[in-house]
Design an enzyme around this catalytic site. Structure first.
Site, mmCIF file in Angstrom:
data_model
loop_
_atom_site.group_PDB
_atom_site.id
_atom_site.type_symbol
_atom_site.label_atom_id
_atom_site.label_comp_id
_atom_site.label_asym_id
_atom_site.label_seq_id
_atom_site.Cartn_x
_atom_site.Cartn_y
_atom_site.Cartn_z
ATOM 1 C CG HIS A 67 35.771 31.597 67.996
ATOM 2 N ND1 HIS A 67 35.674 31.127 66.701
ATOM 3 C CD2 HIS A 67 36.762 32.526 67.998
ATOM 4 C CE1 HIS A 67 36.553 31.767 65.950
ATOM 5 N NE2 HIS A 67 37.223 32.621 66.716
ATOM 6 C CB ILE A 69 35.989 -3.941 61.710
ATOM 7 C CG1 ILE A 69 35.072 -3.847 62.930
ATOM 8 C CG2 ILE A 69 37.262 -4.718 62.069
ATOM 9 C CD1 ILE A 69 34.504 -5.179 63.380
ATOM 10 N N GLY A 73 34.227 -6.593 80.020
ATOM 11 C CA GLY A 73 34.419 -5.576 78.993
ATOM 12 C C GLY A 73 34.023 -6.065 77.619
#
Length: 458
Positions: free
Chosen positions: A442, A186, A39
């Protein structure tokens, strides 16, 4: 004897694990090396854990101001320990998901640090402490690390008083005073989180604006919103040194003073992880900015590709995914090419910023003859219904002559979930008249795109 693969991937972040899965699916027997955790930074120390924290802050803010919506929540508190623990659970669940995906695809995963040892005939040799593998192709996806500048006191206090994107996500307690060195993505996201949960936050930025290349008008609106929440911005200020409890800065007029802080986040950018990989052993060209690649992710060495942060193009996880797909397609003879003009970016503050395509500043710099229209987010019925007293902005740029959409910039709730549609418009080079024909559901905040499009003349 070394085991031989069709492809070896070095790095298990978004570019690496997706590239490995796509390659295996395309028929390439693939091995993947990752030295820390599958990851990569995104899943373990960046995109995902920071969003877990920011979502907690959003819920906390909603609860604090719920009376405006007719909801009474009583004594609202936030528990930093619980927030951090949940962040950990989210990360672990997703890491396990990546592991399961690699197993299901048939990718051989080695949780080991690996380096290039040169070549053996036509094969590249990759070695770790435990094994040596060979492959006809390489995919370098080693990512990036936080830049650590030679500011006096930074190195000595790193991990304790001075935090990077890794440590800031694990603080067991909320600091009373929180300094952020760098007003990029960040820095702003963590400034927003800690300001929301009670810290007195000061952002120190060398530039005269925040959010880097973000559209200046949109960035200025975010600054104003964060200032309302108590964040102090010291723009055009240089960080001189740090010591426990203080960050010394220099103002534009030369005045030097200390910003008092219990913790300081260092967020001045990232550097590509090129060193120590053994790239020199096979002659791959790289600079401080990253490994040099073309639009297919190819390096100067045949059958060696570099994708994700390590090539320095756009250090974004979603860009890394696409670069990996393009590289694998190039390996397997499928026509493809990397295009960055419709590459979206998001700052997950509250409110969110989302952008894609040209900014006004960029269009002017490149001499593009453009036209711009913009509207308040309050032109969206759903936005008004869900955001008491709040506002936002949607700005669209078009090529004045061709009338096609070249840039979309937004600040307001749901911006991150809407921007992909704007990216599609730019990618497909839709003209204003084309995009107007799209039917939007909508009520949704996304309808603001349609409203702004109708502000242009035919």
């Amino acid at each position: 004897m070394s085991e031989t693969f069709d492809l070896i991937v070095i790095g298990g972040g978004p570019a690496g694990y997706l590239g490995a899965e796509r390659a295996q699916r395309a028929g390439l027997r693939t091995a993947l090396f990752e030295k820390r955790a599958l990851g990569g930074v995104c899943l373990n120390e960046g995109c995902i854990p920071s969003k877990a924290l920011l979502n907690s802050a959003k819920l906390y803010e909603h609860a604090l101001h719920s009376a405006a919506y007719g909801v009474s929540c009583g004594d609202v508190k936030i528990d930093q320990g619980t927030v951090v623990a949940r962040r950990g659970r989210v990360v672990r669940a997703l890491v396990n998901g990546v592991k399961a995906k690699m197993k299901a695809a048939g990718v051989r995963v080695f949780m080991e640090d690996a380096v290039l040892r040169g070549r053996a005939g036509e094969d590249f040799v990759v070695a770790s402490a435990n094994r040596e593998l060979r492959a006809k192709r390489l995919l370098i996806a080693t990512g990036s690390s936080a830049s650590i500048p030679p500011i006096p006191g930074v190195q000595e206090n790193l991990g304790d008083f001075v935090l990077t994107n890794r440590e800031v996500l694990e603080l067991p307690e909320i600091p009373k005073r929180f300094a952020v060195i760098g007003g990029g993505v960040i820095g702003l996201e963590m400034a927003a989180y800690y300001a929301a949960v009670g810290s007195k936050v000061t952002v120190i930025e060398m530039l005269d604006h925040i959010a880097g290349p973000t559209d200046r008008e949109i960035g200025h609106l975010l600054q104003k919103e964060l200032e309302k929440k108590g964040v102090t911005f010291l723009l055009s200020h240089k960080c001189l040194s740090v010591e426990p409890g203080r960050v010394w800065v220099e103002a534009p007029d030369g005045q030097k003073f200390a910003v008092e802080a219990d913790k300081a986040l260092l967020s001045i950018g990232r550097r590509a992880n090129c060193e120590g990989l053994g790239l020199e052993s096979i002659g791959v060209n790289f600079t401080r900015g990253g490994i040099t690649t073309d639009a297919l992710g190819r390096t100067n060495v045949e059958n060696v590709y570099a994708v994700g942060d390590v090539n320095g193009h756009h250090m974004l996880a979603h860009t890394a995914y696409r670069e990996a797909e393009v590289a694998v397609n190039a390996m397997t003879g499928r026509t493809d090419s990397m295009r960055y003009i419709a590459n979206p970016s998001v700052i997950y503050t509250q409110p969110e910023i989302a952008s894609v395509g040209r900014t006004e500043e960029e269009a002017k710099e490149k001499g593009i003859d453009y036209e711009v229209q913009k509207l308040s987010m309050r032109y969206s019925g759903r936005f008004v219904a869900e955001n008491e007293g709040a506002d936002g902005l949607c700005k669209i740029l078009i090529n004045k002559k061709k009338r096609n959409i070249i840039g979309v910039h937004m600040i307001g709730s749901y911006s991150s979930e809407i921007i992909w549609g704007a990216a599609e418009m730019i990618e497909m080079q839709l003209r204003v008249t084309d995009a107007r024909q799209i039917i939007f559901p909508h009520p949704t905040v996304s309808e603001i795109l349609r409203e702004v499009l109708w502000e242009f003349d035919d």
